[in-house]
Structure formats: structure tokens, C-alpha cells
Design an enzyme around this catalytic site. Structure first.
Site, mmCIF file in Angstrom:
data_model
loop_
_atom_site.group_PDB
_atom_site.id
_atom_site.type_symbol
_atom_site.label_atom_id
_atom_site.label_comp_id
_atom_site.label_asym_id
_atom_site.label_seq_id
_atom_site.Cartn_x
_atom_site.Cartn_y
_atom_site.Cartn_z
ATOM 1 N N LYS A 114 5.292 3.696 17.912
ATOM 2 C CA LYS A 114 4.662 5.392 17.263
ATOM 3 C C LYS A 114 5.795 5.983 18.763
ATOM 4 O O LYS A 114 6.395 7.054 18.793
ATOM 5 C CB LYS A 114 3.543 5.690 17.173
ATOM 6 C CG LYS A 114 3.235 4.780 15.827
ATOM 7 C CD LYS A 114 2.142 4.602 15.362
ATOM 8 C CE LYS A 114 1.883 4.270 14.300
ATOM 9 N NZ LYS A 114 0.489 3.976 13.467
ATOM 10 N N GLY A 128 1.366 8.701 10.157
ATOM 11 C CA GLY A 128 1.402 8.383 8.596
ATOM 12 C C GLY A 128 1.326 9.720 7.672
ATOM 13 O O GLY A 128 2.783 10.172 7.699
ATOM 14 N N ASP A 147 1.167 -1.646 18.357
ATOM 15 C CA ASP A 147 1.540 -0.349 17.012
ATOM 16 C C ASP A 147 1.590 1.274 17.620
ATOM 17 O O ASP A 147 2.541 1.462 17.686
ATOM 18 C CB ASP A 147 0.155 -1.100 15.824
ATOM 19 C CG ASP A 147 0.268 1.025 15.034
ATOM 20 O OD1 ASP A 147 1.316 0.445 14.090
ATOM 21 O OD2 ASP A 147 -0.368 2.080 14.608
ATOM 22 N N GLY A 190 -9.163 -1.642 5.101
ATOM 23 C CA GLY A 190 -7.145 -1.643 5.361
ATOM 24 C C GLY A 190 -6.430 -0.851 5.969
ATOM 25 O O GLY A 190 -5.171 -0.379 6.038
ATOM 26 N N THR A 221 0.756 -1.306 -0.007
ATOM 27 C CA THR A 221 0.310 -0.373 -0.574
ATOM 28 C C THR A 221 0.538 0.906 -0.366
ATOM 29 O O THR A 221 0.413 2.097 -0.339
ATOM 30 C CB THR A 221 -0.551 0.032 1.056
ATOM 31 O OG1 THR A 221 -1.559 -1.063 1.676
ATOM 32 C CG2 THR A 221 -2.172 1.137 0.710
ATOM 33 N N VAL A 222 1.657 1.904 0.734
ATOM 34 C CA VAL A 222 2.939 2.733 0.708
ATOM 35 C C VAL A 222 3.467 2.769 0.304
ATOM 36 O O VAL A 222 4.073 3.668 -0.698
ATOM 37 C CB VAL A 222 2.907 2.644 2.048
ATOM 38 C CG1 VAL A 222 3.371 3.724 2.572
ATOM 39 C CG2 VAL A 222 2.141 2.480 3.781
HETATM 40 N N1 HSE Z 1 -2.551 -0.126 11.700
HETATM 41 C C1 HSE Z 1 -2.321 1.740 11.378
HETATM 42 C C2 HSE Z 1 -3.556 2.154 12.176
HETATM 43 C C3 HSE Z 1 -1.628 1.739 10.211
HETATM 44 O O1 HSE Z 1 -4.309 1.788 11.523
HETATM 45 O O2 HSE Z 1 -3.474 3.672 12.767
HETATM 46 C C4 HSE Z 1 -0.133 2.862 10.045
HETATM 47 O O3 HSE Z 1 0.623 2.816 11.648
#
Ligand code: HSE
Length: 391
Positions: free
Chosen positions: A191, A120, A187, A173, A10-11
Site C-alpha cells: 500500500k 480499502g 501488506d 476476516g 469477499t470484495v
Molecule cells: N489484511 C488487510 C488489512 C486487508 O488488515 O488491512 C485490507 O487490505
């Protein structure tokens, strides 16, 4: 500038599309194991051998968008050691391996940028880096996981059940390949580590950060918190407390009037507090092909144009030598459980029993202690959800 993209997920696709319109950047090589569906016209520049990229003297910069640690780390090191500048949206890699990559880059003269790893498409890390050139960051906090926000917002707004809305987040997604990284908070943790290390010139490691996600939340929590005029959000927290640094991830129950409580869908809201400028917040899309792809290409353009905001570990930056100490982070919590054992008894201030469920508010308790109790309940298969009570 001639660049290569490792990984056309995707990225990678978002970066490729943005590079086409940005001007002055030419994608000359792509690393992919197979032909990329919809990009068959690129077959000529696709290779599955990293040596074709690391060994190509014409390539100035490499974007790594494979994700995960292996083989991303090995490929990154090979390219950086060959003197190629390096840009990545890969939070796993930067959170776990930044020091190693930076050391290799310092030796070869390459630049490393990773703005898209947290927030992001939001230029959060870019602005954090820029702010700290002439100010002292005291706190970074925020909603940095779109999947969790989408789940919590849907549960609050539409009365959806956790499992149903997680499936929807995957279909849209937003979620990671393994969504446990989203809902268990990993996640957000990565971050947080990246943001805290940049903000405070610190050396925080993933394993040192207490982390409690939203995987044990139920619609009963949403209903009870609503009766308290509150809404839960999963938060990254990193703040200076004297010469100590508190860094942790946990759900927070915000008053409905708080900015965080009004963040909808999968949006992110990230805030810094600094000595001189006070509070600044950044709001937008924390994931997705084009927002994240564009953030990656902005880093590429900055390297090409020599824009440098003095990296956290750069010369001239005085280390603040803050010591990680989460014992000094103390606050009250909302807590739902099915039984009140002696450990919980010691910390609760109020409790209300409805059916076979206890809804409690705690006295001020350290983050370490509260997470320890909540993780123990989870591993013992007992029902529990916690959320810090925002003032
Ligand atoms: N899974 C991550 C989110 C994707 O939902 O923020 C972006 O880092």
C-alpha cells in the site's frame, strides 16, 4: 455499462452487491471456478474461462478481485488488451505490475483504476490523485493495515497477547489468507509503494523499501511503551527530503496524545501533507466486503461518467525525478533486546535492564541501519522489537 467480475470472494461479492444498487451498471459475467455459495441464481452468468469475458465485445469493464499476482496479471492483461476498462482492489497486482498494465491500457485505450488497493473503503487514493492536480505532495503516511491496528489496539487496551488477538483478527476476516503479509508488514509495504508512486510520480519498487513489521512485538513492549506514555502503530511513511524520497514501513511509538494512538480496532488513518493545503487526514474502514466493494464500484462509476483526475503518469504531469534514499531518514528508536552486542552498543543512548531484558532508546540512526540490525537479530533467532520514537 456492462461489466464482469473476476473472483467472487469477499470484495467481489461486495462489488456485486453495490453494483445492484448503484444503477446503470449490469454485471453480465462472473469468473469463478465453482458455483458461488449463496449466489446460485447467478450460475447462468458464471464461467471459469477468461476467454468468455475477454472475448465478449459487449463487456465494457472488468473488475479483478481474484487477488495475488497469478493468474490475476495474465487475466488483467488479456482483458485490457481487448480494450476493456479495468478496476481492481488487488494491491499485490498494482504494487508489482502497474507499469505493465498501464502500458497495455495506453495501447488499447482502456482506463485503469485501483482506489481500493490502499485504504480499502476510504477514498484515499482518489483524493490523493485529485489533490496533486493542483498541489505538490510532500508526505504520505498512515495506518493502512487494519489487522495490525486491531492487534496493537487490543494489546494496548485489553492487555491481550499477540498470538491470541491474531487468531481473532483472522476469525473476523481482517487478516490476509496468509497473515504473515499483515504482521510482517508486507501488506503495508504494498500500500505504501502504491501511495508513494502516485503521490510523487515515482517508480518505487517493493524490494527497495525497508520494512519491519510487528511480528516480534510482545506485551512487554506494550507495558514499557505505556510507561513512556506511548502506543505503537504500524506506519507507512513516504516523504520528500530535498530532492530525495524516503519510503519505509515500521512500527512507530506515538505519544498517547497523537491522533494515530487513538485509532481503534481495525480502522485506518491516512494523512497527506501538501505544499498549499497542508495536512489532510482520512479515517475509516480499510477493509471489509461492503466498504471495499463500494470503493471498487465508485471507480467503475467514475470511468463510466468520464471522471478523470489525471493519472500520475498522465500528460501534463511534470515528473519530480525524486531519488529514493532512505539513508537520509534518521530518527530515534525504542528498542527491546536480550543482549547488547557491539552494533547495538554503538547506537544506544539510554538502556534499562529489567530481568534479562534490555529496554533502550537509541541516538538518531538511519532507517536502513536500524532495520538491518533488527532483521539480523530476527534471522539469528534473537529477541528484538523496534519502534521509531515519534517526536
Ligand atoms: N489484511 C488487510 C488489512 C486487508 O488488515 O488491512 C485490507 O487490505
Amino acid at each position: 455499462m456492462k461489466i464482469a467480475i473476476l473472483g467472487m470472494g469477499t470484495v467481489g461479492k461486495g462489488a456485486y452487491e453495490t453494483a445492484k444498487t448503484a444503477g446503470g451498471i449490469e454485471v453480465v459475467r462472473i469468473l469463478a471456478r465453482h458455483e458461488v455459495e449463496g449466489y446460485e441464481h447467478l450460475n447462468e452468468i458464471i464461467t471459469s474461462d477468461i476467454a468468455d469475458i475477454a472475448g465478449d465485445k459487449d463487456i465494457d469493464l472488468v473488475i479483478e478481485s481474484i487477488g495475488g499476482i497469478h493468474p490475476a496479471r495474465e487475466y488483467a492483461l488479456e482483458c485490457i488488451k481487448a480494450g476493456k476498462h479495468f478496476v481492481t482492489p488487488n494491491k499485490n497486482l498494482i504494487s508489482a505490475c502497474y507499469d505493465e498494465l498501464k502500458a497495455a491500457a495506453d495501447e488499447s485505450g482502456a482506463e485503469i483504476r485501483f482506489t481500493a488497493t490502499a485504504g480499502g473503503g476510504i477514498p484515499w487514493l482518489y483524493n490523493l490523485r485529485r489533490t496533486k492536480r493542483c498541489d505538490e505532495i510532500q508526505e504520505v503516511r498512515g495506518i493502512v493495515n487494519g489487522t495490525c491496528n486491531f492487534i496493537l489496539d487490543s494489546m494496548c487496551d485489553k492487555g491481550s497477547e499477540f498470538e491470541d488477538v491474531l487468531v481473532l483478527a483472522q476469525a473476523m476476516g481482517y487478516a490476509e489468507a496468509d497473515p504473515s503479509a499483515d504482521i510482517e508488514g508486507t501488506d503495508t509495504l504494498r500500500k505504501t509503494v502504491i501511495s508513494a508512486n502516485l503521490a510523487f510520480d515515482a517508480d518505487v519498487k517493493e524490494e527497495d523499501v525497508p520494512c519491519y513489521g510487528i511480528d516480534t512485538i510482545s506485551s512487554r513492549d506494550i507495558d514499557y511503551l505505556k510507561s513512556m506514555e506511548r502506543a505503537p502503530r504500524l506506519m507507512m511513511n513516504a516523504a520528500v527530503n530535498g530532492n530525495k524520497l524516503c519510503v519505509y514501513v515500521e512500527p512507530v511509538a506515538f505519544p498517547m496524545t497523537a491522533m494515530e494512538a487513538s485509532v481503534k480496532f481495525n480502522f485506518n488513518l491516512i494523512t497527506l501533507n501538501a505544499r498549499d493545503i497542508g495536512t489532510q487526514s482520512f479515517y475509516g474502514q480499510g477493509a471489509g466486503m461492503m466498504p471495499t466493494g463500494q470503493s471498487v464500484i465508485q471507480d467503475v462509476l467514475d470511468i463510466r461518467d468520464g471522471v478523470n483526475h489525471t493519472p500520475a503518469s498522465g500528460e501534463g504531469v511534470e515528473k519530480r525525478k525524486l531519488k529514493l534514499d532512505n539513508k537520509s531518514a534518521v530518527h530515534r528508536y525504542y528498542l527491546r533486546c536480550s543482549e547488547i552486542g557491539s552494533e547495538i552498543e554503538k547506537i544506544i543512548e539510554t538502556s534499562e535492564k529489567k530481568g534479562d531484558v534490555y529496554y533502550c532508546s537509541t541516538k538518531p540512526v538511519s532507517v536502513i541501519k536500524m532495520h538491518e540490525i533488527a532483521h539480523k537479530a530476527k534471522s539469528d533467532g534473537k529477541e528484538m522489537f523496534i519502534a521509531a520514537l515519534a517526536e
